[in-house]
Design a protein around this motif. Structure first.
Motif: not given
Length: 274
Positions: A93-95, A141-147
């Motif tokens: 569940q956690q990426y 980067y992950p911080g720029q992506l939606s869930g």
């Protein structure tokens, strides 16, 4: 590249025989999983449905090699599971994405253990991202992506290693309803291409019925399988296209999950199949 990874034909059978799991609690051993027999045939899509804390994630972790059974055996293609294996992929569940790596970088890092060249890792990563609809996001980067996009990267990272068995532990639990539907569609499309053996753990009854060909229902702790529903492969895989079999299956599972030990099992609705 494919020659450097394990070659995968029709394989990935998981056989669990008499598996039990205990944890050491403050007052002694605590049984989490009762003796369990379960077979996941090659290329099958199986849902494990049950309430929180029933041991379904523990069983998944045992198949992944993260938890050693207290008793019984777990085998993948006839070989005992003694620890994590590249043939068994896991999506949580956690990426669990590294924030300092791009989407492509996260996948390439996971592929380093296979001894691929830099060019092969890049090719595999880009191919996996394209497969989950993120070709244009490779350098993001992950911080720029939606869930939902993060979970697509996590799925791509696992699929890039071409696992025989794919274990998914409530992977869409943190997503909103609309995103979950799109992820369901994506997962089914990708799995039709890969034909990995899938075990999908969820407490969402509708999610299990939409995705799986077979569903096992687990009781509360100590977990045990209390029912199995053969759902079939040819059916409408969408909650907005329900039929009488879907409703009957849903009622059956909900009845089992609400059922108390002192209630007669005969009072539960009869099982239906698709």
């Amino acid at each position: 590249m494919a020659a450097n990874l394990h070659d995968i034909a029709t394989s990935g059978e998981v056989v669990i025989q008499g598996a039990t799991i205990h944890y050491q609690g403050p007052n002694g051993p605590v049984q989490v999983l009762s003796a369990t027999d379960l077979t996941l045939s090659s290329g099958s899509f199986t849902a494990l449905i049950g309430p929180s804390g029933c041991g379904k994630s523990t069983l998944l972790n045992a198949i992944a090699g993260f938890v050693r059974p207290s008793g019984g055996t777990i085998r993948v293609d006839g070989r005992p599971v003694t620890g994590p294996s590249p043939e068994v992929g896991v999506v949580f569940q956690q990426y669990a994405l590294f924030p300092w790596f791009t989407a492509r970088g996260n996948i390439e890092f996971a592929l380093k253990r296979f001894g691929l060249s830099r060019a092969e890792r890049r090719e595999a990563a880009l191919e996996a991202l394209a497969e989950v609809g993120l070709h244009g996001r490779a350098e993001t980067y992950p911080g720029q992506l939606s869930g939902g996009m993060k979970q697509r990267v996590a799925l791509a990272r696992t699929l890039a290693s071409k696992p025989k068995v794919l274990l998914m532990d409530e992977p869409f639990g943190a997503l909103d309803a609309q995103t979950r539907v799109s992820m369901h569609e994506l997962l089914l499309r990708v799995m039709d291409a890969h034909r990995s053996t899938v075990l999908f753990v969820t407490h969402d009854v509708d999610e299990g019925l939409v995705l799986a060909d077979r569903a096992h229902v687990m009781s509360a702790t100590p977990g045990r399988i209390i029912d199995t529903l053969e759902l079939g492969e040819r059916r409408n895989r969408s909650v907005d296209k329900v039929d009488t079999a879907y409703i009957a299956n849903r009622n059956r599972i909900m009845g089992l999950l609400r059922h108390r030990e002192d209630e007669p099992a005969a009072a539960l609705p009869r099982r239906a199949t698709a």
